[in-house]
Design an enzyme around this catalytic site. Sequence first.
Site, PDB file in Angstrom:
ATOM      1  N   ASP A 541       0.866  -1.180   0.000  1.00 50.77           N
ATOM      2  CA  ASP A 541       0.000   0.000   0.000  1.00 50.77           C
ATOM      3  C   ASP A 541       0.900   1.227   0.000  1.00 50.77           C
ATOM      4  O   ASP A 541       2.080   1.154   0.387  1.00 50.77           O
ATOM      5  CB  ASP A 541      -0.923   0.014   1.220  1.00 50.77           C
ATOM      6  CG  ASP A 541      -1.949   1.138   1.145  1.00 50.77           C
ATOM      7  OD1 ASP A 541      -2.830   1.066   0.278  1.00 50.77           O
ATOM      8  OD2 ASP A 541      -1.841   2.091   1.936  1.00 50.77           O
ATOM      9  N   GLU A 543       0.992   5.661   0.780  1.00 50.95           N
ATOM     10  CA  GLU A 543       0.385   6.923   1.198  1.00 50.95           C
ATOM     11  C   GLU A 543       0.960   8.010   0.303  1.00 50.95           C
ATOM     12  O   GLU A 543       2.138   7.966  -0.067  1.00 50.95           O
ATOM     13  CB  GLU A 543       0.684   7.219   2.673  1.00 50.95           C
ATOM     14  CG  GLU A 543       0.148   6.180   3.646  1.00 50.95           C
ATOM     15  CD  GLU A 543      -1.362   6.055   3.619  1.00 50.95           C
ATOM     16  OE1 GLU A 543      -2.027   7.042   3.235  1.00 50.95           O
ATOM     17  OE2 GLU A 543      -1.889   4.990   3.975  1.00 50.95           O
ATOM     18  N   HIS A 592      -3.483  10.806   6.986  1.00 53.22           N
ATOM     19  CA  HIS A 592      -2.428   9.832   7.290  1.00 53.22           C
ATOM     20  C   HIS A 592      -1.499  10.263   8.410  1.00 53.22           C
ATOM     21  O   HIS A 592      -0.706   9.454   8.901  1.00 53.22           O
ATOM     22  CB  HIS A 592      -1.605   9.493   6.038  1.00 53.22           C
ATOM     23  CG  HIS A 592      -1.117  10.695   5.274  1.00 53.22           C
ATOM     24  ND1 HIS A 592      -0.314  11.672   5.820  1.00 53.22           N
ATOM     25  CD2 HIS A 592      -1.320  11.061   3.977  1.00 53.22           C
ATOM     26  CE1 HIS A 592      -0.034  12.564   4.901  1.00 53.22           C
ATOM     27  NE2 HIS A 592      -0.642  12.232   3.784  1.00 53.22           N
ATOM     28  N   HIS A 682      -4.848   3.906   7.245  1.00 51.95           N
ATOM     29  CA  HIS A 682      -4.203   5.097   6.697  1.00 51.95           C
ATOM     30  C   HIS A 682      -2.750   5.209   7.126  1.00 51.95           C
ATOM     31  O   HIS A 682      -2.190   6.302   7.207  1.00 51.95           O
ATOM     32  CB  HIS A 682      -4.986   6.360   7.045  1.00 51.95           C
ATOM     33  CG  HIS A 682      -6.362   6.381   6.431  1.00 51.95           C
ATOM     34  ND1 HIS A 682      -6.573   6.231   5.076  1.00 51.95           N
ATOM     35  CD2 HIS A 682      -7.588   6.505   6.986  1.00 51.95           C
ATOM     36  CE1 HIS A 682      -7.872   6.278   4.828  1.00 51.95           C
ATOM     37  NE2 HIS A 682      -8.517   6.431   5.972  1.00 51.95           N
TER      38      HIS A 682
END
Length: 727
Positions: A541, A543, A592, A682
Site C-alpha cells: 500500500d 500513502e 495519514h 491510513h
Amino acid sequence: MNPKRKLALAAATACLFVFVLVAATAALMLASEAHGGGGRTPEERIVALVVVALGAGTVICWTLVKLHALYVSVPLRMAEDLLATVAHGGLRLPEEGSEELRVLARAANQLLAVRDALEHDVAERVREARASLEEERGRLAALMTDLSQSVVVCNLDGRVLLYNQRARQELSAGSDGNTLGLGRSIYTVFDRALIEHALERLQQASLDQSGADTRKLIGSAQFVTATRAGRLLRAHMSPVLGGDGQHGARVGGLSITGFVLVLDDVTSTNERHGRRDALIQSLIEGGRGPLGSIRAAGEMLSDFSDMDPRQRDRFLGVIRDEARALSAHFETAAAAFSNDLRERWLLEEILGTELVAVAARRIGEPRASDRRVLAVKTEEVDEDLWLRVDTFGLLQALSYLALRLQDEYEVREVRLSLTRSGQLAQLDLSWLGTFMNNETAMSWLQDPMSIGGESSPLSVVDVIERCNGEIWFQRVRVSHRAIFRTMVPAAEAPKDLPRAIVAAAEGDRPEFYDFDIFTWSAVSHELDDRPLAELSYTVFDTETTGLQPSQGDEIIQIGATRIVNRRLLRHECFDQLVDPLRPLSQQSIDVHGITRELLVGQPTIDTVLPEFQSFCADTVLVGHNAAFDMRFLQLKEKQTGVRFAQPVLDTLLLSAVLHPNQGSHRLEAIAERLGVSVFGRHTALGDAMVTGEVFLKMVPLLAEMGITTLRQAREASERTYHARLKY
C-alpha cells in the site's frame, strides 16, 4: 445478480407490461361497446386507455421492485453472507426480509452455532495434540535465535524455508533491499553455480554410499564465498533427507529434499591472518638488513682484535644503531599485533546502555548475608555507544569493586557513567566523600576477585586486559569524588536490517482504472496457471500527497508485507517514508498523519523504488484498489528506471467477484464481512497488513467458486463492473 438473470427479469417485466396493456385495451373496448361508446370520442377513449395502461404499468413495476428486493436481493445477500460465515466461524446471518426469510436465517444461525461448537471442540483437540510439537518448535526457535552462526534452510530449488535473525542481518547488509526472506531464492545472495556444485557433491557422495546406514551418510560440503557487502563467509552445507522427495539422490529409501547452510563470518579472522602474514614478512624483510650489519660488524671485531680504536668505535656504533633500529621495529610490530593476540579471547558486542543497566541492577541487589543495600545511580550514558567486551567478566569486576567499597569503606551510593572518548569508551564507577589512597586501590585491582563467597583466579586488571582496555584509580579533589575509570575500545554498531522505518490522501482514494492492470506485461502472465495457494505474494500500500498522480501528487510512504505458503509474514516487512520534494496539503496530513517534518532527511523515490522492487521480486503483487498505487509506480518508470512487471491482484475486484450484491467494497466493509480486525488504517504498512489478512480469507472462498489459479482470478476480476470503470 448475473447478466443472464437480469436480462430474463427485464424480458419478463416487458412481457407482463405488454400483456397488461393489451388486457386494459381490450377491457376498455368491450366496456365502450357495451355502453354504446358512452358518448366518448375516439380521442377520449385513447387518452383513457393510455392513463389506465400507465397506471397499471406503474403498479406492476412497483410490485416487481418490491418482490425483487424482498425475495431476490435479500436471499442473494443472505447466501453470500452464509458462504462467508461458513468459511469463517463466529459470524451470524442478519435477520432481514420477509418473515419466512427471517425464520430461515434463525434456523441457519442455530446450525452455525452447532457447527461453531463442533469446530471449537475439534480445534481444542487439535491444540492438545500439537502441544508437544509446539514445544519442540519453540526449542528450535530459541536455538536458532541464540546461535552465533547464520543458519539458512532451503529446498532443492533454492527457496528459503527457514532462517535465523543472524542470517538476515549478515546476508541482507549492503544489498539493495531485503534479499533474504521466506520463499525467496538463496541465489539472490549466493552464486547459483557455487550452490549447485556443492549440492552435486552431496548427491554424488550419497549415491556412492547408498548401501550403508542412512544415519551415517549425512555428509557435508564446505565452501567459502563473499556477500554483496564484501563480507567473507565460510559455508557448511548439509543435506535434508525426506521420504517424498522428487529430486536428488536416493539414500536408504530417502531422498535429498533440501539443504542447510551454516555460515560463519570469517572476515575478521581472514584479515587478522593477513595482518599476521604481513607482519611476519615485514619482520623477515626488515630484520635481514640490521642483522646482516650486526653480524658483519661483530665478525670484524672478532677477527681483528688489534683494530684501531677509532675504527673499533665505528663498528661498535654500527652494532648499537642497528640493534636500536631492530628493537624499534620489533616494538612497533608487537604493538600493532597486540590487539589481534587479545582477540583470541571470546568477546561480545553489547550496547553500552544495556551493560550499565545490568551492572546497576546487579550491584544494587540485596545480599543474603547483609541486609544493607548499595544504592546505584546512573549519570551520563551515551545511548549510541557499543562495546566489545567480556560482558560476564566486566560485570563481575564492577560488582566486586562496588561491594568491596560498601564492605570496607561503608560507601552507601555509587554512580555509573559511560561516555565516548575518541575511539575509546570511558566507563566510570565513582563515589563521593570517602578517602582511599592509591596503594589500596591498586591492590584491589590486582587481587583475585571474591564475590559472595565465590573466588575467581582473575583480577580486575586481568579482566580489563582481556577486553583490550585499561583501568586506574583517580581522585577529583574539587568535587570530593573518587573514580575507578575503565577505558575500553568502542565497537561499531552491528549492521542492522536494511533501512526501514518500523514504526492517505484527502478522504477515500478514488478507484483508478485508467490503465489496464490485467495486461500490464507479458511477464505478468507467466504464472497464470499456478494455483493461488502455491504462489508467494507481496501485499503493499502507499500513502501519497494527494489523489491525482497525473497532476503531480507523489508517494510519501510505501508499506508492504509478504505471504508465503498461505501465511502472512508479519516480521518480513518493508515500511519506508519517502521525501516527495513537494509540499503536503493539510487535508492529506489530517488523514495519514505524516507531516513535512517526518519526511525531512528521508530518501527520495529514486532510492526507495529499487529497494522495494528487490523486496517484492518473484512474487505476485496484491493491493486494495491496486490500480491507484500502480498508477503512481507507472508514472515513475522513466524517472527511476524501475518497472514492476509482475502480476497484480486487487482485493477490491476480488470482493466484487465474491460478493457482487454487496453495496460496499471498501476495505473496512470487506474486513467486517470476513471477520478481519482492522488496525493501523491510513498507514501504508497497517493497510497492507489488513489487505493481506483479507486476501488470505478470500482464497478459500474463491476456490469454492472454482477460481483456483491466478489466470482464473484475473479473468474473474476483469469481468466485474468495477474493472470497467474509467476515471
